[in-house]
Design a protein around this motif. Sequence first.
Motif, mmCIF file in Angstrom:
data_model
loop_
_atom_site.group_PDB
_atom_site.id
_atom_site.type_symbol
_atom_site.label_atom_id
_atom_site.label_comp_id
_atom_site.label_asym_id
_atom_site.label_seq_id
_atom_site.Cartn_x
_atom_site.Cartn_y
_atom_site.Cartn_z
ATOM 1 N N PRO A 236 0.797 -1.231 0.000
ATOM 2 C CA PRO A 236 0.000 0.000 0.000
ATOM 3 C C PRO A 236 0.827 1.277 0.000
ATOM 4 C CG PRO A 236 -0.907 -1.594 1.541
ATOM 5 C CD PRO A 236 0.391 -2.169 1.058
ATOM 6 N N ASP B 144 -3.236 -8.027 -4.907
ATOM 7 C CA ASP B 144 -3.067 -6.571 -4.758
ATOM 8 C C ASP B 144 -3.935 -5.800 -5.751
ATOM 9 O OD1 ASP B 144 -1.286 -6.540 -2.617
ATOM 10 O OD2 ASP B 144 0.493 -6.645 -3.896
ATOM 11 N N HIS C 23 -6.454 -3.173 -4.161
ATOM 12 C CA HIS C 23 -6.099 -1.754 -4.344
ATOM 13 C C HIS C 23 -6.515 -1.280 -5.742
ATOM 14 C CE1 HIS C 23 -3.758 -2.049 -0.636
ATOM 15 N NE2 HIS C 23 -3.263 -3.176 -1.123
ATOM 16 N N GLN D 228 -6.164 2.251 -6.991
ATOM 17 C CA GLN D 228 -4.851 2.841 -7.225
ATOM 18 C C GLN D 228 -4.071 2.193 -8.360
ATOM 19 O OE1 GLN D 228 -3.443 2.273 -3.105
ATOM 20 N NE2 GLN D 228 -3.240 4.499 -2.973
ATOM 21 N N ARG E 167 -5.246 6.069 -12.117
ATOM 22 C CA ARG E 167 -4.614 4.907 -11.509
ATOM 23 C C ARG E 167 -3.235 4.682 -12.141
ATOM 24 N NH1 ARG E 167 -8.695 -0.098 -11.547
ATOM 25 N NH2 ARG E 167 -9.025 0.486 -13.741
#
Length: 324
Positions: free
Chosen positions: A23, A60, A64, A67, A85
């Motif tokens: 993160p 991931d 996420h 992002q 992103r």
Amino acid sequence: MTAPRLHDDLVVFDGLIISRWGPDIFAAMREGGLTAANCTCSVWENFRDTMLNIGRWNRDFAAHADQIVKARSVADIRRAKEEGRTAIVLGFQNTSAFEDRVEFVELFKEQGVGIVQMTYNTQNLVGSGCYESTDSGLSDFGHDIVAEMNRVGMLCDLSHVGPATSRDVILASKKPVAYSHCLPAGLKAHPRNKTDEQLRFIAEHEGFVGVTMFPPFLAAGNSATVDDYVAAIDYISNLVGEESVGFGTDFTQGYGTPFFEYLNRDKGDGRQLTEFWQVEFPEGLKTIADYPNMTAAMQRAGWSDSRIARVMGENWLSLLERVW
């Protein structure tokens, strides 16, 4: 145009990041306005362990999704820019994950792997690395791997590859190849740096040069600044033309000594290949969040907005469009 405004408008592509994924890194990518990057998911790993690394990446991407997103095409990268992103291009720094099976190339391409370095510092089944005492060139199996990478649309990377093997790959490949992260030996002699002749040769064969900022390979070492980095990019640009140049930072953000020891030993746990360096990234470019400072440094150097746009990312996308 001011540096912050220009940077916000740019496609920013980093040709090599090998940081401690998580993160904090994903947030830094967004803070730095990073559009996309070649993100290492295999160095010394075999097929199974590399697939496990890709599995972690897939988790991931799900966790996420606001992002980061996996990029399989240039269209994916441009879409990520529009959506705010960062597009992740999965990449290898070695062909060890292919083991001795040509068909594994396509299996990894299907997982989103778009860039693969042929060797990492030493000899493997494909060819020789830049720290191998004898550069034996591209093996017959290596020719098969290059041909298969061409067929499926996977970029051949030569950054840590020995000079004879690199030349063989450049000549064997039917598609453009790249040094994704290197520096010029003309500014500092080092086995990892490329001579003017090598840099011109890859460009003459429609290849590409991504310039790294790794301090041990910069003339100023740990005293280097972001302006020194831009000067190195300029040096290579003057050799090969600004359409054939991008950047590849080699950011190792979040990692400590154990990881560097792993990278620096043959096959991950063999002989030590080089001295262990104390690395301080250039002043002004200490973290992945600092990409806007590169844009500002290019403006200080008198670069036009169009040249900045090409080197910061558009050249990379043009290359990947041709290869993928």
